[in-house]
Write an enzyme that holds these catalytic residues in place. Structure first.
Site, PDB file in Angstrom:
ATOM      1  N   ASP A  39       0.844  -1.193   0.000  1.00  0.00           N
ATOM      2  CA  ASP A  39       0.000   0.000   0.000  1.00  0.00           C
ATOM      3  C   ASP A  39       0.883   1.248   0.000  1.00  0.00           C
ATOM      4  O   ASP A  39       1.619   1.490   0.964  1.00  0.00           O
ATOM      5  CB  ASP A  39      -0.889  -0.023   1.249  1.00  0.00           C
ATOM      6  CG  ASP A  39      -2.150   0.800   1.101  1.00  0.00           C
ATOM      7  OD1 ASP A  39      -2.157   1.712   0.256  1.00  0.00           O
ATOM      8  OD2 ASP A  39      -3.117   0.547   1.832  1.00  0.00           O
ATOM      9  N   ASP A  40       0.837   2.009  -1.085  1.00  0.00           N
ATOM     10  CA  ASP A  40       1.629   3.248  -1.205  1.00  0.00           C
ATOM     11  C   ASP A  40       3.136   2.994  -1.125  1.00  0.00           C
ATOM     12  O   ASP A  40       3.894   3.890  -0.721  1.00  0.00           O
ATOM     13  CB  ASP A  40       1.250   4.258  -0.110  1.00  0.00           C
ATOM     14  CG  ASP A  40      -0.136   4.843  -0.294  1.00  0.00           C
ATOM     15  OD1 ASP A  40      -0.853   4.415  -1.214  1.00  0.00           O
ATOM     16  OD2 ASP A  40      -0.508   5.724   0.502  1.00  0.00           O
ATOM     17  N   CYS A  79      -5.575   4.119  -4.512  1.00  0.00           N
ATOM     18  CA  CYS A  79      -5.728   2.755  -4.002  1.00  0.00           C
ATOM     19  C   CYS A  79      -6.923   1.983  -4.539  1.00  0.00           C
ATOM     20  O   CYS A  79      -6.773   0.931  -5.166  1.00  0.00           O
ATOM     21  CB  CYS A  79      -5.776   2.788  -2.473  1.00  0.00           C
ATOM     22  SG  CYS A  79      -6.749   4.176  -1.824  1.00  0.00           S
ATOM     23  N   HIS A 142     -11.177  -2.593   0.193  1.00  0.00           N
ATOM     24  CA  HIS A 142     -11.258  -1.266  -0.416  1.00  0.00           C
ATOM     25  C   HIS A 142     -12.094  -1.208  -1.692  1.00  0.00           C
ATOM     26  O   HIS A 142     -11.938  -0.288  -2.498  1.00  0.00           O
ATOM     27  CB  HIS A 142      -9.853  -0.720  -0.681  1.00  0.00           C
ATOM     28  CG  HIS A 142      -9.673   0.705  -0.223  1.00  0.00           C
ATOM     29  ND1 HIS A 142     -10.491   1.312   0.714  1.00  0.00           N
ATOM     30  CD2 HIS A 142      -8.766   1.653  -0.581  1.00  0.00           C
ATOM     31  CE1 HIS A 142     -10.095   2.561   0.911  1.00  0.00           C
ATOM     32  NE2 HIS A 142      -9.052   2.790   0.144  1.00  0.00           N
ATOM     33  N   ASP A 289       0.087  -0.892  -4.932  1.00  0.00           N
ATOM     34  CA  ASP A 289      -1.137  -0.406  -5.571  1.00  0.00           C
ATOM     35  C   ASP A 289      -0.954   0.918  -6.289  1.00  0.00           C
ATOM     36  O   ASP A 289      -1.724   1.263  -7.178  1.00  0.00           O
ATOM     37  CB  ASP A 289      -2.288  -0.323  -4.555  1.00  0.00           C
ATOM     38  CG  ASP A 289      -2.025   0.663  -3.417  1.00  0.00           C
ATOM     39  OD1 ASP A 289      -0.868   1.109  -3.239  1.00  0.00           O
ATOM     40  OD2 ASP A 289      -2.974   0.967  -2.674  1.00  0.00           O
ATOM     41  N   ASN A 290       0.055   1.693  -5.926  1.00  0.00           N
ATOM     42  CA  ASN A 290       0.367   2.966  -6.591  1.00  0.00           C
ATOM     43  C   ASN A 290       1.717   3.434  -6.063  1.00  0.00           C
ATOM     44  O   ASN A 290       2.325   2.774  -5.211  1.00  0.00           O
ATOM     45  CB  ASN A 290      -0.713   4.027  -6.360  1.00  0.00           C
ATOM     46  CG  ASN A 290      -1.183   4.167  -4.929  1.00  0.00           C
ATOM     47  OD1 ASN A 290      -2.326   3.810  -4.616  1.00  0.00           O
ATOM     48  ND2 ASN A 290      -0.328   4.652  -4.041  1.00  0.00           N
TER      49      ASN A 290
END
Length: 523
Positions: A39-40, A79, A142, A289-290
């Site tokens: 995540d991130d 996300c 999410h 995710d990014n």
């Protein structure tokens, strides 16, 4: 609707029959599939990508034993849309994870959002079930928190984690704390049964998520059935956290502590696969995710290496992500693939591993990466960069064309909200939405990975590249059928007031009056 349902059932029957045919032919059990989604986490956060403190020995070893992808992309700089794209193999503009409330706005699924993953979308675990897979999600879902969007209604057999990000703590009056689920029912809430100390950064969540993964793998090994594990943990998303043994151990501060614990956890998962003699029949893929959220850096955010800006933007730092494939005995060790890859490819690749074909009744954007991974074959393909309902940019080969540029508004920027700290590029990192559809800004990402020096409009190189890019964009836009946008409507009454299982815990809260309204997406 009846005709659609009948066609869907027919398609599923063909899928089952094709799978049965593979089994009847005496084919070996398909490999287990383990997708590790961070995540991130930024491209520059791993030692193997050049992070100087070299605090990711297990992930670096994973790359040395497998294949590294330096040109791998998320499907969105945020996300929820990126996760929807991974599990459907389709761009967010197709699967509905975008907003039309304003032009080129990022949107996701905070707990006041009404929408979520549509029933019309086929998710990866739903399809893998037809090939005999047992599927579990650990961590952040999410894709909608309301009952109809529950992951066990979309193909997963087990779930331990949360429907939303671990923001908080909230007072349970104006806004409820986010629930944590085991399968169908909540077992507590963040900042209550699952504490996160915002002052120290201490939380035991990564260790809990790790144990869930290890226990699931052991159970499936005993059953001797193929499994799909989607390990979507969120320790590197602000507010970042780590367990006590890892706090204060990194040269990079609290964010580095979280990365070190993630790295240790991945090492333990891969070690268990070897110990159980599952490694040679388990395909493992690690990605994010990014890009890193530079707005939170350095204490609460990571590094995007040489790339421009970060999360929330369609510059390289927002969408180019770390990626490693690992499958001992199948994936050649120590290789680097220069295939342009996308998080959506994990959908098509996983189906191919299971002996299944992608759905034929819709456009699937993800490619099967197995030819690139197993035989080194490279395929020309475009990478589309969307922000909400708007195609912002396109990469084709080594060239990237920007049709719109925007970071965020001047108003936000003056308040200290900066997605590109220390990286202002005049005419590129703009604070107003600038259109370049007639004359795109074009960069050569090989010579200029930081997107600082656009090609001269009058150069022969620019004209040649423009002539190749325009037909690709036209073909894409002419064939595009956008999905129904899911991220337009918000309502305080749909938040996590009374999730399933709350009555057993005495955790049910009274919702406010239902007042649907347009969601506000500032950037």
């Amino acid at each position: 609707m009846a005709a659609v349902a009948a066609a869907t059932r027919g398609w599923r029957l063909l899928l089952v029959l094709s799978t049965a045919g593979v089994a009847a032919a005496g084919a070996r059990q398909p490999p287990n599939i383990l997708l590790l989604l961070m995540d991130d986490m930024g491209w520059g956060d791993l030692g193997v990508y050049g992070e100087p403190s070299r605090e990711t020995p297990n992930l670096d070893r994973m790359a040395a034993e497998g294949m590294l992808f330096p040109n791998f992309y998320s499907a969105n700089p945020l996300c929820s849309p990126s996760r929807a794209a991974l599990l459907t193999g389709r761009l967010p503009i197709r699967n509905g994870f975008y907003t039309t409330n304003a032009h080129a706005r990022n949107a996701y699924t905070p707990q006041e959002v009404v929408g979520g993953i549509p029933d019309s979308e086929f998710l990866l675990p739903e399809l893998l079930r037809e090939a005999g897979y047992t599927s579990k999600i650990v961590g952040k879902w999410h894709l909608g928190h309301r009952p109809q969007f529950h992951p066990l209604k979309h193909g997963f057999d087990e779930w331990f984690g949360s429907p939303n990000c671990h923001f908080g703590p909230f007072d349970n009056r104006a806004k409820p704390n986010i629930p944590v689920y085991r399968d169908w029912e909540m077992v507590g809430r963040f900042y209550e049964e699952f504490p996160i100390n915002l002052k120290t950064g201490e939380a035991n969540l990564t260790q809990i998520y790790l144990q869930e993964a290890l226990d699931f793998i052991r159970r499936q090994q005993a059953r001797q059935h193929p499994f799909f594990l989607y390990w979507a943990i969120d320790a590197t998303h602000a507010p970042v956290y780590a367990s006590r043994p890892f706090l204060g151990t990194s040269q990079r501060g609290r964010y580095g502590d979280a990365v070190r614990e993630v790295d240790d956890s991945v090492g333990r998962i891969l070690r268990l696969l070897r110990d159980l003699s599952l490694a040679e029949n388990t395909f493992v893929f690690f990605t994010s995710d990014n890009g890193a959220a530079l707005i939170s850096a350095p204490e609460q955010g990571g590094s995007n290496g040489p790339f421009l800006c970060g999360k929330q933007t369609t510059f390289e730092g927002g969408m180019r992500v770390p990626a490693i494939a690992w499958w001992p005995g199948q994936v050649p060790a120590g290789q680097v693939s220069h295939q342009l890859g996308s998080i959506m490819d994990l959908f098509s690749t996983s189906l191919s591993l299971a002996g299944l074909k992608v759905p034929h009744d819709r456009t699937v954007d993800g490619l099967n990466l197995l030819p690139a991974i197993l035989q080194g074959q490279l395929v020309d393909r475009p990478i589309f960069y969307y922000r909400g309902n708007t195609l912002m940019a396109l990469t084709l080969g080594l060239y990237k064309a920007h049709f719109w540029t925007w970071t965020n508004s001047w108003e936000e920027f003056k308040q200290g909200i900066d997605f590109c700290p220390g990286q202002n590029v005049s005419g590129v990192t703009t604070h107003t939405q600038e259109e370049h559809t007639k004359l795109p800004l074009i960069f050569h990402l090989g010579r200029d990975p930081g997107e600082r020096y656009p090609l001269s409009f009058g150069s022969a190189e620019y004209q040649d590249v423009l002539g190749r890019i325009i037909p690709v964009v036209q073909q894409h836009q002419e064939a595009l059928i956008p999905g129904q946008p899911q991220l337009n409507v918000c309502n305080q009454a749909v938040m996590n007031w009374a999730p399933p299982g709350c009555e057993k815990l005495g955790k049910c809260l009274r919702p406010p009056e239902s007042v649907p309204e347009k969601c506000s997406w500032p950037h």
